[in-house]
Design a protein around this motif. Structure first.
Motif, PDB file in Angstrom:
ATOM      1  N   ILE A 178       0.840  -1.211   0.000  1.00 20.30           N
ATOM      2  CA  ILE A 178       0.000   0.000   0.000  1.00 20.30           C
ATOM      3  C   ILE A 178       0.870   1.255   0.000  1.00 20.30           C
ATOM      4  CG2 ILE A 178      -1.652   1.356   1.345  1.00 20.30           C
ATOM      5  CD1 ILE A 178      -2.822  -1.307   2.326  1.00 20.30           C
ATOM      6  N   MET A 179       1.909   1.268   0.848  1.00 23.66           N
ATOM      7  CA  MET A 179       2.800   2.431   0.916  1.00 23.66           C
ATOM      8  C   MET A 179       3.509   2.663  -0.417  1.00 23.66           C
ATOM      9  SD  MET A 179       2.440   3.638   3.987  1.00 23.66           S
ATOM     10  CE  MET A 179       0.729   3.105   3.829  1.00 23.66           C
ATOM     11  N   SER A 180       4.034   1.571  -0.995  1.00 19.81           N
ATOM     12  CA  SER A 180       4.757   1.688  -2.265  1.00 19.81           C
ATOM     13  C   SER A 180       3.835   2.191  -3.368  1.00 19.81           C
ATOM     14  CB  SER A 180       5.349   0.327  -2.636  1.00 19.81           C
ATOM     15  OG  SER A 180       6.119   0.423  -3.812  1.00 19.81           O
ATOM     16  N   PHE A 181       2.626   1.632  -3.426  1.00 20.66           N
ATOM     17  CA  PHE A 181       1.651   2.056  -4.432  1.00 20.66           C
ATOM     18  C   PHE A 181       1.291   3.528  -4.250  1.00 20.66           C
ATOM     19  CE2 PHE A 181      -2.816   2.762  -5.587  1.00 20.66           C
ATOM     20  CZ  PHE A 181      -2.789   2.398  -6.922  1.00 20.66           C
ATOM     21  N   THR A 182       1.151   3.955  -2.996  1.00 24.08           N
ATOM     22  CA  THR A 182       0.733   5.335  -2.712  1.00 24.08           C
ATOM     23  C   THR A 182       1.786   6.345  -3.138  1.00 24.08           C
ATOM     24  OG1 THR A 182      -0.614   4.596  -0.835  1.00 24.08           O
ATOM     25  CG2 THR A 182      -0.038   6.931  -0.924  1.00 24.08           C
ATOM     26  N   TYR A 183       3.051   6.168  -2.665  1.00 21.92           N
ATOM     27  CA  TYR A 183       4.050   7.196  -3.012  1.00 21.92           C
ATOM     28  C   TYR A 183       4.428   7.158  -4.482  1.00 21.92           C
ATOM     29  CZ  TYR A 183       7.856   3.695  -2.139  1.00 21.92           C
ATOM     30  OH  TYR A 183       8.690   2.600  -2.153  1.00 21.92           O
ATOM     31  N   SER A 184       4.355   5.975  -5.104  1.00 23.52           N
ATOM     32  CA  SER A 184       4.621   5.910  -6.545  1.00 23.52           C
ATOM     33  C   SER A 184       3.526   6.630  -7.324  1.00 23.52           C
ATOM     34  CB  SER A 184       4.715   4.452  -7.002  1.00 23.52           C
ATOM     35  OG  SER A 184       5.780   3.781  -6.383  1.00 23.52           O
ATOM     36  N   SER A 185       2.284   6.404  -6.921  1.00 26.58           N
ATOM     37  CA  SER A 185       1.150   7.042  -7.601  1.00 26.58           C
ATOM     38  C   SER A 185       1.193   8.555  -7.447  1.00 26.58           C
ATOM     39  CB  SER A 185      -0.174   6.501  -7.045  1.00 26.58           C
ATOM     40  OG  SER A 185      -0.286   5.113  -7.275  1.00 26.58           O
ATOM     41  N   ILE A 186       1.586   9.024  -6.258  1.00 23.95           N
ATOM     42  CA  ILE A 186       1.703  10.472  -6.038  1.00 23.95           C
ATOM     43  C   ILE A 186       2.769  11.061  -6.966  1.00 23.95           C
ATOM     44  CG2 ILE A 186       2.458  12.237  -4.391  1.00 23.95           C
ATOM     45  CD1 ILE A 186       1.101  10.561  -2.196  1.00 23.95           C
ATOM     46  N   GLY A 187       3.912  10.388  -7.061  1.00 23.13           N
ATOM     47  CA  GLY A 187       4.969  10.868  -7.948  1.00 23.13           C
ATOM     48  C   GLY A 187       4.536  10.887  -9.401  1.00 23.13           C
ATOM     49  N   ILE A 188       3.850   9.839  -9.824  1.00 24.61           N
ATOM     50  CA  ILE A 188       3.364   9.761 -11.204  1.00 24.61           C
ATOM     51  C   ILE A 188       2.335  10.861 -11.464  1.00 24.61           C
ATOM     52  CG2 ILE A 188       2.009   8.360 -12.810  1.00 24.61           C
ATOM     53  CD1 ILE A 188       3.309   5.876 -11.479  1.00 24.61           C
ATOM     54  N   GLY A 189       1.404  11.035 -10.518  1.00 19.01           N
ATOM     55  CA  GLY A 189       0.362  12.050 -10.682  1.00 19.01           C
ATOM     56  C   GLY A 189       0.921  13.463 -10.756  1.00 19.01           C
ATOM     57  N   LEU A 190       1.888  13.770  -9.893  1.00 18.26           N
ATOM     58  CA  LEU A 190       2.495  15.097  -9.902  1.00 18.26           C
ATOM     59  C   LEU A 190       3.284  15.337 -11.191  1.00 18.26           C
ATOM     60  CD1 LEU A 190       3.749  15.320  -6.200  1.00 18.26           C
ATOM     61  CD2 LEU A 190       1.884  16.622  -7.239  1.00 18.26           C
ATOM     62  N   SER A 191       3.935  14.302 -11.694  1.00 19.06           N
ATOM     63  CA  SER A 191       4.685  14.436 -12.948  1.00 19.06           C
ATOM     64  C   SER A 191       3.743  14.718 -14.114  1.00 19.06           C
ATOM     65  CB  SER A 191       5.495  13.158 -13.224  1.00 19.06           C
ATOM     66  OG  SER A 191       6.473  12.955 -12.236  1.00 19.06           O
ATOM     67  N   ILE A 192       2.646  13.977 -14.169  1.00 24.51           N
ATOM     68  CA  ILE A 192       1.658  14.194 -15.234  1.00 24.51           C
ATOM     69  C   ILE A 192       1.088  15.605 -15.159  1.00 24.51           C
ATOM     70  CG2 ILE A 192      -0.610  13.491 -16.093  1.00 24.51           C
ATOM     71  CD1 ILE A 192       0.086  10.626 -15.250  1.00 24.51           C
ATOM     72  N   ALA A 193       0.808  16.074 -13.931  1.00 23.44           N
ATOM     73  CA  ALA A 193       0.264  17.423 -13.758  1.00 23.44           C
ATOM     74  C   ALA A 193       1.259  18.471 -14.233  1.00 23.44           C
ATOM     75  CB  ALA A 193      -0.088  17.650 -12.290  1.00 23.44           C
ATOM     76  N   LYS A 194       2.535  18.264 -13.938  1.00 25.02           N
ATOM     77  CA  LYS A 194       3.559  19.241 -14.358  1.00 25.02           C
ATOM     78  C   LYS A 194       3.716  19.245 -15.878  1.00 25.02           C
ATOM     79  CE  LYS A 194       8.410  20.560 -13.602  1.00 25.02           C
ATOM     80  NZ  LYS A 194       8.082  21.962 -13.280  1.00 25.02           N
ATOM     81  N   ILE A 195       3.703  18.062 -16.485  1.00 24.62           N
ATOM     82  CA  ILE A 195       3.813  17.978 -17.951  1.00 24.62           C
ATOM     83  C   ILE A 195       2.605  18.652 -18.606  1.00 24.62           C
ATOM     84  CG2 ILE A 195       3.829  16.384 -19.909  1.00 24.62           C
ATOM     85  CD1 ILE A 195       5.299  14.377 -18.085  1.00 24.62           C
ATOM     86  N   SER A 196       1.420  18.418 -18.056  1.00 28.72           N
ATOM     87  CA  SER A 196       0.199  19.015 -18.619  1.00 28.72           C
ATOM     88  C   SER A 196       0.227  20.539 -18.524  1.00 28.72           C
ATOM     89  CB  SER A 196      -1.032  18.477 -17.877  1.00 28.72           C
ATOM     90  OG  SER A 196      -1.129  17.077 -18.003  1.00 28.72           O
ATOM     91  N   GLY A 197       0.781  21.058 -17.418  1.00 27.93           N
ATOM     92  CA  GLY A 197       0.780  22.501 -17.217  1.00 27.93           C
ATOM     93  C   GLY A 197       1.938  23.234 -17.863  1.00 27.93           C
TER      94      GLY A 197
END
Length: 262
Positions: A118-137
């Motif tokens: 759960i921890m690994s999935f959570t911090y990986s997903s946060i990193g992926i989500g923030l990267s996608i948001a930065k690329i989009s913006g």
């Protein structure tokens, strides 16, 4: 993957299904390779495990420090002097490990694996989500085939060091194979352990590879050649600060348990 598949068949010898159990990695080496290799592999295994636990200690301390810095940046601005020394957090980590090591068979608690996943999935997903948001913006960062260019501020020695550091991170991510036999020893024998372990290993490696590759590729796309070594602790992202804190808390919890297992 190949190494792990070979190890699963070494849990029992000489036959991988009906043979005598080898309860540890060292038992498996001694049964299959003999006394000389037993000594050499023992030195290698404990050397690697020592390096891994040192890596866990420093990574956890960096994540703890990142939480404090994140709150400092949020309060005083991104240009504030929020330097934090990691030594204090290493001591805190050591004290926690001493306490946890007093819990009988802590490393055999089945919920540990669930919590770690759960921890690994959570911090990986946060990193992926923030990267996608930065690329989009902001679009894709400046990238080149050979990475960051050499300059007065970035020498060939530093480039070589960061390259080997990246390779070390890859090895760090798949360090479980050194205790695979010990993990396999916790399985029930109602089904052949080697078959169960092969399925679990393949699933785990596939899932880890997908998430880590996404983090690496999307992180590089977001920051280009200026990508920090770890965008959750190197402050590629400052906001939302609470989300960065959650990601680093997940890393800390994950590694606290992983250290005990190792």
């Amino acid at each position: 993957m190949f190494n792990s598949i070979l190890l699963t068949d070494c849990y029992r010898s000489p036959d991988p299904v009906t043979g005598t159990r080898n309860y540890t990695y060292m038992d498996a080496v001694k049964s299959n390779l003999g006394t000389l290799q037993y000594k050499l592999c023992g030195i290698a295994q404990y050397g690697v495990l020592t390096g891994i636990t040192i890596g866990y200690t420093t990574t956890t301390a960096i994540s703890m420090a990142a939480i404090k810095k994140s709150n400092c940046f949020h309060k005083h601005g991104h240009k504030a002097d929020c330097r934090v020394h990691n030594n204090t957090f290493m001591v805190i980590f050591a004290i926690i490990q001493i306490i946890l090591s007093q819990v009988p068979n802590f490393h055999k608690l089945s919920p540990l694996s669930v919590i770690a996943a759960i921890m690994s999935f959570t911090y990986s997903s946060i990193g992926i989500g923030l990267s996608i948001a930065k690329i989009s913006g902001e679009g894709i960062g400046k990238t080149t085939l050979t990475g960051k260019q050499l300059s007065k501020d970035f020498t060939s020695m530093e480039k070589m060091w960061t390259t080997f550091s990246a390779l070390g991170d890859v090895a760090f991510a798949y360090s479980f194979c050194f205790i695979l036999i010990e993990i396999q020893d916790t399985l029930k024998s109602s089904l052949p352990e080697n078959k169960q372990m092969k399925k679990a290993t393949a699933t785990g490696i596939l899932a880890s590879t997908v998430f880590y590759m996404l983090c690496g590729m999307l992180g590089y796309a977001a920051f280009g050649n200026d990508a920090p070594g770890n965008f959750l602790t190197g402050f590629g992202f400052y906001d939302p600060f609470w989300l960065i804190d959650i990601a680093n808390i997940c890393i800390v919890v994950h590694l606290l348990g992983a250290y005990q297992v190792k």
